[in-house]
Scaffold this motif. Sequence first.
Motif, PDB file in Angstrom:
ATOM      1  N   VAL A   1       0.854  -1.188   0.000  1.00  0.00           N
ATOM      2  CA  VAL A   1       0.000   0.000   0.000  1.00  0.00           C
ATOM      3  C   VAL A   1       0.890   1.238   0.000  1.00  0.00           C
ATOM      4  O   VAL A   1       1.818   1.336   0.803  1.00  0.00           O
ATOM      5  CB  VAL A   1      -0.930   0.053   1.230  1.00  0.00           C
ATOM      6  N   VAL A   2       0.601   2.180  -0.896  1.00  0.00           N
ATOM      7  CA  VAL A   2       1.262   3.481  -0.887  1.00  0.00           C
ATOM      8  C   VAL A   2       0.187   4.541  -1.045  1.00  0.00           C
ATOM      9  O   VAL A   2      -0.680   4.443  -1.928  1.00  0.00           O
ATOM     10  CB  VAL A   2       2.314   3.633  -1.996  1.00  0.00           C
ATOM     11  N   ASP A   3       0.266   5.562  -0.196  1.00  0.00           N
ATOM     12  CA  ASP A   3      -0.737   6.621  -0.126  1.00  0.00           C
ATOM     13  C   ASP A   3      -0.013   7.956  -0.245  1.00  0.00           C
ATOM     14  O   ASP A   3       1.010   8.176   0.408  1.00  0.00           O
ATOM     15  CB  ASP A   3      -1.466   6.498   1.223  1.00  0.00           C
ATOM     16  N   CYS A   4      -0.540   8.853  -1.090  1.00  0.00           N
ATOM     17  CA  CYS A   4       0.128  10.141  -1.305  1.00  0.00           C
ATOM     18  C   CYS A   4      -0.912  11.247  -1.431  1.00  0.00           C
ATOM     19  O   CYS A   4      -1.877  11.121  -2.193  1.00  0.00           O
ATOM     20  CB  CYS A   4       0.992  10.088  -2.574  1.00  0.00           C
ATOM     21  N   THR A   5      -0.738  12.331  -0.694  1.00  0.00           N
ATOM     22  CA  THR A   5      -1.669  13.447  -0.730  1.00  0.00           C
ATOM     23  C   THR A   5      -1.310  14.406  -1.855  1.00  0.00           C
ATOM     24  O   THR A   5      -0.249  14.307  -2.470  1.00  0.00           O
ATOM     25  CB  THR A   5      -1.651  14.221   0.597  1.00  0.00           C
ATOM     26  N   GLU A   6      -2.183  15.380  -2.085  1.00  0.00           N
ATOM     27  CA  GLU A   6      -1.934  16.359  -3.147  1.00  0.00           C
ATOM     28  C   GLU A   6      -0.690  17.198  -2.880  1.00  0.00           C
ATOM     29  O   GLU A   6      -0.088  17.742  -3.813  1.00  0.00           O
ATOM     30  CB  GLU A   6      -3.144  17.274  -3.303  1.00  0.00           C
ATOM     31  N   THR A   7      -0.266  17.315  -1.618  1.00  0.00           N
ATOM     32  CA  THR A   7       0.971  18.041  -1.291  1.00  0.00           C
ATOM     33  C   THR A   7       2.196  17.146  -1.391  1.00  0.00           C
ATOM     34  O   THR A   7       3.297  17.550  -1.006  1.00  0.00           O
ATOM     35  CB  THR A   7       0.885  18.628   0.128  1.00  0.00           C
ATOM     36  N   LEU A   8       2.022  15.921  -1.898  1.00  0.00           N
ATOM     37  CA  LEU A   8       3.092  14.929  -2.047  1.00  0.00           C
ATOM     38  C   LEU A   8       3.673  14.511  -0.702  1.00  0.00           C
ATOM     39  O   LEU A   8       4.883  14.343  -0.540  1.00  0.00           O
ATOM     40  CB  LEU A   8       4.190  15.431  -2.994  1.00  0.00           C
ATOM     41  N   ASN A   9       2.785  14.343   0.254  1.00  0.00           N
ATOM     42  CA  ASN A   9       3.135  13.749   1.546  1.00  0.00           C
ATOM     43  C   ASN A   9       2.823  12.262   1.427  1.00  0.00           C
ATOM     44  O   ASN A   9       1.665  11.866   1.267  1.00  0.00           O
ATOM     45  CB  ASN A   9       2.326  14.393   2.662  1.00  0.00           C
ATOM     46  N   ILE A  10       3.858  11.419   1.494  1.00  0.00           N
ATOM     47  CA  ILE A  10       3.728  10.012   1.107  1.00  0.00           C
ATOM     48  C   ILE A  10       3.953   9.086   2.292  1.00  0.00           C
ATOM     49  O   ILE A  10       4.695   9.407   3.228  1.00  0.00           O
ATOM     50  CB  ILE A  10       4.718   9.686  -0.045  1.00  0.00           C
ATOM     51  N   ARG A  11       3.300   7.952   2.260  1.00  0.00           N
ATOM     52  CA  ARG A  11       3.509   6.899   3.256  1.00  0.00           C
ATOM     53  C   ARG A  11       3.138   5.567   2.615  1.00  0.00           C
ATOM     54  O   ARG A  11       2.482   5.526   1.569  1.00  0.00           O
ATOM     55  CB  ARG A  11       2.670   7.135   4.509  1.00  0.00           C
ATOM     56  N   GLY A  12       3.544   4.473   3.239  1.00  0.00           N
ATOM     57  CA  GLY A  12       3.215   3.170   2.683  1.00  0.00           C
ATOM     58  C   GLY A  12       3.817   2.047   3.491  1.00  0.00           C
ATOM     59  O   GLY A  12       4.648   2.271   4.375  1.00  0.00           O
ATOM     60  N   TYR A  13       3.371   0.831   3.212  1.00  0.00           N
ATOM     61  CA  TYR A  13       3.904  -0.335   3.913  1.00  0.00           C
ATOM     62  C   TYR A  13       3.656  -1.600   3.101  1.00  0.00           C
ATOM     63  O   TYR A  13       2.872  -1.611   2.143  1.00  0.00           O
ATOM     64  CB  TYR A  13       3.286  -0.464   5.307  1.00  0.00           C
ATOM     65  N   ALA A  14       4.348  -2.651   3.491  1.00  0.00           N
ATOM     66  CA  ALA A  14       4.202  -3.962   2.871  1.00  0.00           C
ATOM     67  C   ALA A  14       3.851  -4.976   3.954  1.00  0.00           C
ATOM     68  O   ALA A  14       4.243  -4.824   5.116  1.00  0.00           O
ATOM     69  CB  ALA A  14       5.493  -4.365   2.172  1.00  0.00           C
ATOM     70  N   LYS A  15       3.130  -6.019   3.562  1.00  0.00           N
ATOM     71  CA  LYS A  15       2.704  -7.038   4.525  1.00  0.00           C
ATOM     72  C   LYS A  15       2.835  -8.411   3.886  1.00  0.00           C
ATOM     73  O   LYS A  15       2.381  -8.634   2.751  1.00  0.00           O
ATOM     74  CB  LYS A  15       1.254  -6.789   4.943  1.00  0.00           C
ATOM     75  N   GLY A  16       3.473  -9.318   4.600  1.00  0.00           N
ATOM     76  CA  GLY A  16       3.613 -10.680   4.085  1.00  0.00           C
ATOM     77  C   GLY A  16       4.406 -11.537   5.050  1.00  0.00           C
ATOM     78  O   GLY A  16       4.967 -11.052   6.026  1.00  0.00           O
ATOM     79  N   ASP A  17       4.445 -12.810   4.763  1.00  0.00           N
ATOM     80  CA  ASP A  17       5.146 -13.779   5.608  1.00  0.00           C
ATOM     81  C   ASP A  17       6.135 -14.577   4.773  1.00  0.00           C
ATOM     82  O   ASP A  17       5.826 -15.002   3.662  1.00  0.00           O
ATOM     83  CB  ASP A  17       4.152 -14.747   6.266  1.00  0.00           C
ATOM     84  N   ALA A  18       7.324 -14.771   5.328  1.00  0.00           N
ATOM     85  CA  ALA A  18       8.328 -15.641   4.725  1.00  0.00           C
ATOM     86  C   ALA A  18       8.603 -15.291   3.264  1.00  0.00           C
ATOM     87  O   ALA A  18       8.632 -16.156   2.388  1.00  0.00           O
ATOM     88  CB  ALA A  18       7.889 -17.113   4.833  1.00  0.00           C
ATOM     89  N   VAL A  19       8.783 -13.999   2.991  1.00  0.00           N
ATOM     90  CA  VAL A  19       9.112 -13.574   1.632  1.00  0.00           C
ATOM     91  C   VAL A  19      10.552 -13.962   1.333  1.00  0.00           C
ATOM     92  O   VAL A  19      11.461 -13.659   2.110  1.00  0.00           O
ATOM     93  CB  VAL A  19       8.935 -12.048   1.479  1.00  0.00           C
TER      94      VAL A  19
END
Length: 288
Positions: free
Chosen positions: A80-98
Amino acid sequence: MLKDTSFVQRFLFEELDIRGAVVQLNDAWRAMIQDRHYAAPVRTVLGEMAAITAIMTGNLKQPGRLTFQLQGHGPLNLLVVDCTETLNIRGYAKGDAVPEVAPLPAMVGDGRLLLTYEVNDQLQPYQSYVPIEGDTMAAVFEHYLALSEQQPATLLLACNGDAAAGLFLQKLPDADEKDADGWARITQLAATARPDELLTLDTETLLTRLFHEEHVRLFDARPVTHHWPMDPEKVESMLLSLGRGEVEAIIAEHGVVEIHDDLSNHTYRYDADDVAALFAGHVPPTRH
């Protein structure tokens, strides 16, 4: 020496009707993955997705918030990556045993890519799903753009523990009329860019090195940030909405209420005294 700034910078080949953008995520990328401890291939695909999301948010015709979710049935089941109109960004990944070394299809498996676009003055967000097609993050988004915008696009991406970067090119409707060979020429030249060049060179130097015989109009760079401080009021409002009985039942079972905000990477903890104080100051709504 590590770069301290993150930016998206758009450009245009005016004589060819081809547009593009360069993104470098430096301090914003390091802040986004701080204390996450991702395996190298997970970190890479998350960084590449962050770079793409910043580019696409910077290209929006109407200001708004853009969120991409890549969902699959492999060991890496969510990005998941989320970005606002002011280009304030955040995100993460989720999984097991990659696996430590794995191509994208092996990590994600079958799945889909979801875009959510929230325009400021509209009540309902726009959402779009497409299957995950392609062996790389760049190929997945090239396929997505071909379907959603009906225009060919090329993406070159790079990511490591210190930075994520990308070069985006898109063929506009009149490109063939202006130069029948322009798109092929520009994409062939772009393909010669090395990952270290994407990660370290400023936009003007990169474009000059790749397209030194072309006329490029360069727009002002826009800063990209990662600024998502803790928001206890939002969490406490959620706890209040659950009701005292349910929250105290969680305390009785676990000894503490713990809530983790995956996107912003904050953990909120409330013990019995915290919960008592929270509900002591809350007046329930009157029922009629």
